[in-house]
Design a protein around this motif. Structure first.
Motif, short mmCIF file in Angstrom:
data_model
loop_
_atom_site.label_atom_id
_atom_site.label_comp_id
_atom_site.label_asym_id
_atom_site.label_seq_id
_atom_site.Cartn_x
_atom_site.Cartn_y
_atom_site.Cartn_z
N ASP A 148 39.26 81.44 -2.04
CA ASP A 148 40.74 82.19 -2.47
C ASP A 148 40.55 83.84 -2.62
OD1 ASP A 148 39.68 82.33 -4.85
OD2 ASP A 148 40.89 80.89 -5.58
N GLY A 149 39.48 84.50 -1.93
CA GLY A 149 39.00 85.92 -2.13
C GLY A 149 37.58 86.10 -2.37
N GLY A 150 37.28 87.18 -1.89
CA GLY A 150 35.88 87.91 -2.05
C GLY A 150 35.67 88.39 -3.25
N GLY A 151 34.34 89.09 -3.40
CA GLY A 151 34.16 89.74 -4.54
C GLY A 151 32.78 90.35 -4.63
N SER A 152 32.15 90.37 -5.66
CA SER A 152 30.92 90.95 -6.05
C SER A 152 30.40 90.74 -7.35
CB SER A 152 30.69 92.38 -5.69
OG SER A 152 31.46 93.30 -6.79
N ILE A 153 29.18 90.52 -7.40
CA ILE A 153 28.32 90.49 -8.66
C ILE A 153 27.24 91.31 -8.76
CG2 ILE A 153 27.06 88.32 -7.68
CD1 ILE A 153 26.73 87.02 -10.49
N THR A 154 27.20 92.11 -10.11
CA THR A 154 26.15 92.82 -10.06
C THR A 154 25.58 92.82 -11.61
OG1 THR A 154 27.56 94.44 -8.75
CG2 THR A 154 25.51 95.51 -10.05
N ALA A 155 24.07 92.77 -11.49
CA ALA A 155 23.35 92.94 -12.83
C ALA A 155 23.58 94.10 -13.68
CB ALA A 155 21.87 92.65 -12.33
N THR A 156 23.58 93.76 -14.93
CA THR A 156 23.81 95.26 -15.76
C THR A 156 22.85 95.46 -16.71
OG1 THR A 156 24.83 93.85 -17.32
CG2 THR A 156 26.31 94.78 -15.78
N ASP A 157 21.40 95.04 -16.08
CA ASP A 157 20.23 95.35 -16.99
C ASP A 157 19.68 96.25 -16.58
OD1 ASP A 157 19.48 94.14 -14.55
OD2 ASP A 157 18.30 92.63 -15.23
N GLY A 158 20.13 97.47 -15.43
CA GLY A 158 19.25 98.26 -15.05
C GLY A 158 18.89 98.12 -13.65
N SER A 159 18.68 96.91 -13.23
CA SER A 159 18.09 96.57 -12.05
C SER A 159 18.98 96.85 -10.95
CB SER A 159 17.70 95.16 -12.06
OG SER A 159 18.84 94.26 -11.79
N ASN A 160 20.34 96.79 -11.28
CA ASN A 160 21.31 96.83 -10.16
C ASN A 160 21.51 95.83 -9.14
OD1 ASN A 160 21.96 99.41 -11.86
ND2 ASN A 160 21.05 100.90 -10.38
N VAL A 161 20.87 94.89 -9.30
CA VAL A 161 20.89 93.91 -7.95
C VAL A 161 22.34 93.35 -8.05
CG1 VAL A 161 20.15 91.73 -7.51
CG2 VAL A 161 18.44 93.10 -8.62
N THR A 162 22.68 93.48 -6.70
CA THR A 162 24.04 92.97 -6.46
C THR A 162 24.20 92.11 -5.36
OG1 THR A 162 26.38 93.97 -6.10
CG2 THR A 162 24.57 95.10 -4.77
N ARG A 163 25.10 91.39 -5.26
CA ARG A 163 25.54 90.54 -4.03
C ARG A 163 27.06 90.64 -3.89
NH1 ARG A 163 20.86 90.52 -3.96
NH2 ARG A 163 19.40 88.80 -4.06
N SER A 164 27.34 91.08 -2.60
CA SER A 164 28.84 91.52 -2.35
C SER A 164 29.20 91.06 -1.18
CB SER A 164 28.73 93.15 -2.48
OG SER A 164 30.08 93.51 -2.26
N CYS A 165 30.58 90.79 -1.07
CA CYS A 165 31.32 90.64 -0.04
C CYS A 165 33.02 91.05 -0.32
CB CYS A 165 31.29 89.00 0.53
SG CYS A 165 32.20 88.81 1.98
N MET A 166 32.90 92.30 -0.04
CA MET A 166 34.24 92.99 -0.45
C MET A 166 35.18 92.88 0.98
SD MET A 166 34.08 93.48 -3.72
CE MET A 166 34.84 95.16 -4.33
N GLN A 167 35.55 91.57 1.22
CA GLN A 167 36.28 91.40 2.37
C GLN A 167 37.65 90.81 2.23
OE1 GLN A 167 35.45 92.12 6.10
NE2 GLN A 167 33.77 93.24 5.11
N ASP A 168 38.65 90.98 3.07
CA ASP A 168 39.80 90.40 2.81
C ASP A 168 39.62 89.13 3.47
OD1 ASP A 168 42.35 89.32 2.83
OD2 ASP A 168 43.33 91.19 3.08
N MET A 169 39.39 88.04 2.59
CA MET A 169 38.99 86.95 3.09
C MET A 169 40.18 85.93 3.85
SD MET A 169 35.78 86.67 3.09
CE MET A 169 35.65 84.84 3.55
N LEU A 170 41.36 86.24 3.54
CA LEU A 170 42.58 85.42 3.66
C LEU A 170 43.24 85.92 4.86
CD1 LEU A 170 43.79 84.52 -0.04
CD2 LEU A 170 42.15 83.40 1.45
N ALA A 171 43.17 86.93 5.03
CA ALA A 171 43.72 88.01 6.17
C ALA A 171 43.32 87.36 7.43
CB ALA A 171 43.89 89.42 5.94
#
Ligand SMILES: *[C@@H]1O[C@H](CO)[C@@H](O)[C@H](O)[C@H]1NC(C)=O
Length: 254
Positions: A162-185
């Protein structure tokens, strides 16, 4: 190296023991086609789990950012729909959210969890998600705290999107997984299914009536390295050693 079983809560009811010395989400045991992926549903409490919430209490609304202490995560609301609320479900309690956050559009809240938290955050509304029923369809922002206080997490479209998004570690590693797309359009109609809120979203892609058009659309918009889309589960699960993640919910609907 300190070796231990790492439990990653995958898709709701099951806890997957990914095996000694293997990071959660990358072991063969965590990734199989039946590794919790198709086995969702309200299984009830697991006696080995210490839950954060009580089934006797109705989920309470979080109307302002919680104190930034202990494990938890930030939620930034970049959703399209002002009706979106963010529901925290503990694994096995699919009909009883623990609590839910009312984050105004454009704002960012910290949400506290307990040290044994295992669950997901999903978009919903109080009217539907507090009705005592199970509502699985939609994007799952999954995470859990492990025995060392680290948090593991991912974004999954297996039960729909029902929508995209992202997840980012906040421990200084800055590891991230992201799909900032308008998934529904622009999604093809055969990829859609309707949530109990009445909103049409991308259908689920596992289990009975898995929708292959939905999976095709998910893979067209997002990488399987960033979001859990295929059962091969490339590497969407990440770890944050400080027990916290930063989530962005992007262009989604309740
Ligand atoms: C993570 O990001 C911060 C802020 O941009 C930066 O200072 C730091 O060096 C980065 N850490 C790594 C491991 O890249």
């Amino acid at each position: 190296m300190h070796c231990k079983a790492v439990y990653l809560a995958l898709q709701g009811a099951l806890l997957i023991n990914s095996g000694v010395c293997i990071p959660a989400g990358t072991g063969a045991g965590a990734l199989g086609p039946n590794g919790g992926i198709t086995d969702t549903g309200n299984k009830g409490d697991d006696p080995t789990v210490t839950y954060c919430g009580s089934l006797d209490e109705t989920a309470k609304e979080i109307a302002s950012s919680e104190p930034e202490s202990g494990p938890g995560f930030w939620i930034t609301n970049q959703d399209s729909d002002a009706n979106v609320r963010y529901f925290l479900y503990e694994n096995g309690r699919d009909d009883h959210p623990w609590k839910y956050a009312n984050v105004p559009q454009g704002q960012r809240f910290f949400i506290q969890v307990c040290s044994t938290w295992q669950g997901r955050i999903v978009r919903g509304t109080a009217k539907v998600n507090l009705d005592g029923q199970t509502h699985l369809l939609g994007s799952w922002f999954e995470n859990n705290v492990d025995q060392d206080g680290a948090m593991w997490g991912d974004i999954s479209f297996l039960e729909g999107c029902d929508g995209g998004g992202s997840i980012t570690a906040t421990d200084g590693s800055n590891v991230t997984r992201s799909c900032m797309q308008d998934m529904l359009a622009g999604a093809p109609s055969d990829a859609l299914a309707q949530k109990q809120t009445g909103t049409n979203v991308i259908d689920k892609i596992v289990g009975d009536a898995a929708n292959s058009a939905a999976k095709d659309w998910d893979l067209k918009k997002c990488s399987a390295d960033a979001v859990w889309i295929d059962n091969a589960n490339s590497k969407p699960a990440i770890k944050s050693t400080n027990g916290r993640f930063d989530y962005v919910f992007y262009k989604g609907k309740a």
